[in-house]
Scaffold this active site. Structure first.
Site, PDB file in Angstrom:
ATOM      1  N   HIS A 205      65.029  30.040  71.264  1.00 28.51           N
ATOM      2  CA  HIS A 205      65.423  31.278  70.576  1.00 28.51           C
ATOM      3  C   HIS A 205      64.510  31.404  69.360  1.00 28.51           C
ATOM      4  CE1 HIS A 205      68.651  34.172  69.089  1.00 28.51           C
ATOM      5  NE2 HIS A 205      68.011  33.903  67.963  1.00 28.51           N
ATOM      6  N   HIS A 207      62.310  33.411  66.640  1.00 27.48           N
ATOM      7  CA  HIS A 207      61.981  34.655  65.932  1.00 27.48           C
ATOM      8  C   HIS A 207      60.469  34.656  65.679  1.00 27.48           C
ATOM      9  CE1 HIS A 207      66.043  36.349  65.007  1.00 27.48           C
ATOM     10  NE2 HIS A 207      66.370  35.151  65.460  1.00 27.48           N
ATOM     11  N   CYS A 238      68.201  37.917  61.096  1.00 29.37           N
ATOM     12  CA  CYS A 238      69.525  37.517  60.625  1.00 29.37           C
ATOM     13  C   CYS A 238      69.671  37.909  59.158  1.00 29.37           C
ATOM     14  CB  CYS A 238      69.726  36.016  60.790  1.00 29.37           C
ATOM     15  SG  CYS A 238      71.329  35.472  60.164  1.00 29.37           S
TER      16      CYS A 238
END
Ligand code: HMG
Ligand code: MG
Length: 303
Positions: A205, A207, A238
């Site tokens: 995951h 970014h 986030c």
């Protein structure tokens, strides 16, 4: 490297949670329908968190209910505690994700508790999910660096991953929340984690804040990881990770994988359509390089 990769689409959750523009329930449902129609049949659609903390994810129950007619797809939602689990179950969730952090600084900022306390909050969620036949995915944030605590040791990630795995999570998604990792660091971290957990049970995951996500994904594939979290158009970030931009763009991942001969089952044209529709709702162009290139190509073809 050429076996199939599973993409978990993050746009409607990780993507939209950081957008300033509030997106209606109807537009969120339409986005998910378009993503599923593009072949993305696992989609994270919302979060049962405090609406004071993340107003963008309010009404996730309406979104989850609104996509229940898409029977061929699997929908994931975030739950930070039993309260979130209750709400997710009441809305029909069959897969939920708990989310911990490899650093104390981020854990405090994101979910207002220590890492150890977060595990104690997840324990009853996992026990109940197990009894209810609900699958639980486990996230770890800040696996390659933390905006508050800086450097993160691979062992800290591996130990926490093992804890979540032993609690019963079926897959551990490793988040480079602020996108600071580079391929050698990603490999070192994945090797440490896969000492205790099979690479087939891990997800990446990443970014894309520093533009390293595709390189890091390729490095992770060399370590045997075959699940990739990505967000259509490269949306999001986030709110509790200062400076973080969106997940790696799904278009960029699909383009790379298909170019390597890896089947994704994703129809790029339809995916681009889904991204462009959401981009119109948000009033800004997608940050995905592939989406930008394909949109420019379409414009040239029309002129
Ligand atoms: P808290 O303040 O410690 O919790 O928040 P609390 O139990 O003391 O409750 C405080 C208030 O929140 C109460 O309401 C509760 O009812 C409510 P009030 O009395 O003030 O009106 N509350 C809830 N409301 C709805 N759903 C719930 C819930 N739980 C309590 N489940 C809490 C703790 C976790 C709730 C809060 O800090 C929170 O919601 N944080 C948001 C975290 C978040 O969603 N972050 C973004 C997602 S994580 C991410 O993006 C990283 C990831 O993508 C991977 C990566 O990139 O690394 C996954
Ligand atoms: Mg994320």
């Amino acid at each position: 490297m050429s076996d199939q990769v599973r993409i978990i689409e993050m746009g409607p959750r990780d993507g939209l949670q950081n957008e300033k523009t509030a997106v209606s329930v109807e537009a969120r449902i339409a986005f998910i329908e378009a993503l599923v129609a593009a072949g993305l049949n696992t989609v994270e659609v919302g979060a049962f968190v405090s609406p004071k903390a993340i107003p963008q994810m309010a009404s996730s129950e309406a979104v989850l209910r609104g996509v229940s007619h898409l029977t061929g797809a699997e929908f994931h939602v975030l739950v930070p505690n039993e309260k979130g689990y209750d709400a997710a179950r009441a809305a029909g969730a069959k897969v939920v994700s708990v989310f911990a952090a490899a650093s104390e600084g981020f854990s405090r900022a994101n979910i207002n508790c220590t890492v150890a306390e977060s595990i104690e909050r997840f324990r009853p969620v996992l026990a109940r999910a197990n009894a209810d036949g609900v699958k639980v995915r486990g996230y770890i944030s800040c696996v390659l660096g933390c905006p508050f605590d800086g450097e993160i040791k691979p062992k800290a990630v591996a130990d926490l991953a093992t804890t979540l795995w032993e609690l019963g999570c079926y897959e551990i998604s490793l988040g480079d929340t602020i996108g600071v990792g580079t391929p050698a660091k990603a490999k070192e971290m994945l090797r440490a984690v896969s000492a205790n957990i099979p690479p087939a049970k891990l997800a990446m995951h990443f970014h894309d804040t520093y533009g390293q996500a595709l390189a890091n994904l390729y490095a992770g594939m060399e370590e045997g990881v075959r699940v990739i979290d990505a967000a259509a158009g490269g949306l999001g970030g986030c709110p509790y990770a200062p400076g973080a931009t969106g997940n790696v763009a799904t278009e960029d991942v699909v383009y790379m994988l298909e170019g390597m001969g890896v089947r994704t089952g994703v129809d790029m044209d339809r995916l681009l359509g889904a991204t462009n529709e959401m981009s119109a709702v948000l009033g800004k162009p997608p940050v995905s390089r592939v989406a930008s290139a394909l949109n420019a190509k379409k414009r040239r073809a029309r002129s």
